[in-house]
Enzyme design. Structure first.
Site, PDB file in Angstrom:
ATOM      1  N   ALA A  19       3.875  33.325 -48.810  1.00 19.69           N
ATOM      2  CA  ALA A  19       4.727  33.607 -47.649  1.00 19.69           C
ATOM      3  C   ALA A  19       5.612  32.399 -47.410  1.00 19.69           C
ATOM      4  O   ALA A  19       5.103  31.289 -47.227  1.00 19.69           O
ATOM      5  CB  ALA A  19       3.887  33.919 -46.415  1.00 19.69           C
ATOM      6  N   HIS A  20       6.902  32.624 -47.456  1.00 18.00           N
ATOM      7  CA  HIS A  20       7.822  31.504 -47.255  1.00 18.00           C
ATOM      8  C   HIS A  20       9.104  31.885 -46.536  1.00 18.00           C
ATOM      9  O   HIS A  20       9.863  31.020 -46.124  1.00 18.00           O
ATOM     10  CB  HIS A  20       8.204  30.903 -48.610  1.00 18.00           C
ATOM     11  CG  HIS A  20       9.156  31.774 -49.389  1.00 18.00           C
ATOM     12  ND1 HIS A  20       8.746  32.878 -50.093  1.00 18.00           N
ATOM     13  CD2 HIS A  20      10.500  31.700 -49.552  1.00 18.00           C
ATOM     14  CE1 HIS A  20       9.789  33.450 -50.663  1.00 18.00           C
ATOM     15  NE2 HIS A  20      10.869  32.765 -50.353  1.00 18.00           N
ATOM     16  N   ARG A  21       9.345  33.184 -46.357  1.00 18.71           N
ATOM     17  CA  ARG A  21      10.647  33.601 -45.847  1.00 18.71           C
ATOM     18  C   ARG A  21      10.851  33.132 -44.398  1.00 18.71           C
ATOM     19  O   ARG A  21       9.938  33.175 -43.577  1.00 18.71           O
ATOM     20  CB  ARG A  21      10.797  35.115 -45.924  1.00 18.71           C
ATOM     21  CG  ARG A  21      10.587  35.699 -47.318  1.00 18.71           C
ATOM     22  CD  ARG A  21      11.421  36.943 -47.505  1.00 18.71           C
ATOM     23  NE  ARG A  21      12.825  36.590 -47.533  1.00 18.71           N
ATOM     24  CZ  ARG A  21      13.482  36.232 -48.653  1.00 18.71           C
ATOM     25  NH1 ARG A  21      12.855  36.176 -49.793  1.00 18.71           N
ATOM     26  NH2 ARG A  21      14.751  35.931 -48.602  1.00 18.71           N
TER      27      ARG A  21
END
Length: 311
Positions: free
Chosen positions: A156-158
């Site tokens: 998860a990075h957005r």
């Protein structure tokens, strides 16, 4: 003809590696323009601006531009790359679409059909070329003391997820519920931005989520291939999991890879814990098998042929 290959992020490098291999194999005159992005989310916007600048500059200098993965659309303008995808497509001379659906999107935006080539996706080439190497060289499962098929893998990075306390908390709560219900550890190679936001928001996690530093591509490919389920907000990981035959739950409300959903390899869960759990149950219990929608692994060769024929 000299070919400039513009790239910057790890997904871009992976995506373009089959094209680079083809150029090497055929002894073509080419060079790589690396935008110098550092491994941090803060640099993402700079990266997207710089790569778009390469396409615009080439177009203004009347240099032919080819766009690999043309026609991808999430229709979410909060994503910095969405606008750049559209602009890059509309200033390119060769649009290399991974699927017919992507071609149809380009046609719907008024791009002439004779500029569009359905080549398949280069990530199929890259995964197939590297998965055997990964099995021979990477030992990440041993290092983490996990068994094939008996762990959940997440990324998860957005910005729209990790910069939002509610959405990020929802993701982590959902992952903890999954680990408890399926009695599997969650392996989370955590992006620097995500780690920073967890600390800033004061979000605590229990021991079921194993936060590790980002790993190299071969190690990550091995983690993907052997996972029981992948949960991600990454477009690239959605494709890779589909190609590898591993079910995926996407932690977003939309995707620019709808083919993965259509073939049953992927489902959109958003970030609410109860929905994440529901979707994970569906994908783990479903026993789905699907046909890879992204081509036969020959996209790099097709792109090279088209480029050289046009010279």
């Amino acid at each position: 003809m000299s070919i400039a290959i513009v790239l910057g992020t790890r997904p871009e490098i992976i995506k373009m590696s089959p094209v680079i291999r083809e150029c090497e194999h055929k002894n073509l005159d080419y060079f790589i323009l690396h935008t110098g992005q550092h491994y941090s989310y803060e640099m993402d916007r700079v990266f997207f601006e710089q790569v778009l600048a390469g396409a615009l500059a080439a177009s203004k200098l009347h240099i032919k531009v080819g766009h690999v993965e043309a026609g991808l659309r999430s229709y979410d303008r909060r994503m910095p790359e969405e606008t750049n995808r559209v602009l890059a497509d509309h200033c390119s001379d060769y649009l290399f679409s991974p699927t017919k659906k992507a071609k149809d999107i380009l046609l719907g935006e008024g791009i002439p059909e004779d500029m569009i080539y359905v080549t398949g996706n280069t990530i199929v080439d890259a995964v197939r070329q590297n998965v055997k190497i990964a099995a021979e060289r990477a030992s990440i499962l041993n290092e983490l003391n996990i068994e094939a098929g008996n762990y959940l893998l997440t990324t998860a990075h957005r910005q729209e997820n990790v910069d939002d306390r509610v959405r990020l908390t929802g993701i982590l709560t959902g992952l903890e519920s999954l680990a408890e219900e399926f009695d599997m550890p969650v392996i989370f190679p955590i992006h620097p931005r995500s780690r920073k936001r967890i600390q800033e928001f004061g979000i605590s996690t229990n021991g079921s989520i194993t936060l590790i530093e980002p790993v190299d591509f071969l190690s990550f490919l091995q983690l993907e291939k052997n996972a029981g389920l992948i949960l991600t907000d990454s477009g690239g990981v959605q494709k890779e999991s589909c190609i590898l035959g591993v079910p995926c739950v996407t932690l977003r409300d939309n995707t620019e890879r709808p083919e993965t959903v259509e073939v049953g390899a992927n489902v959109l869960a958003g970030t609410k814990p109860e929905r994440i759990l529901e979707c994970a149950r569906e994908m783990i219990d479903g026993g789905q098998e699907w046909e890879n929608p992204f081509g036969d692994g020959m996209a790099g060769e097709r792109i090279r042929r088209i480029m050289t024929m046009g010279s």
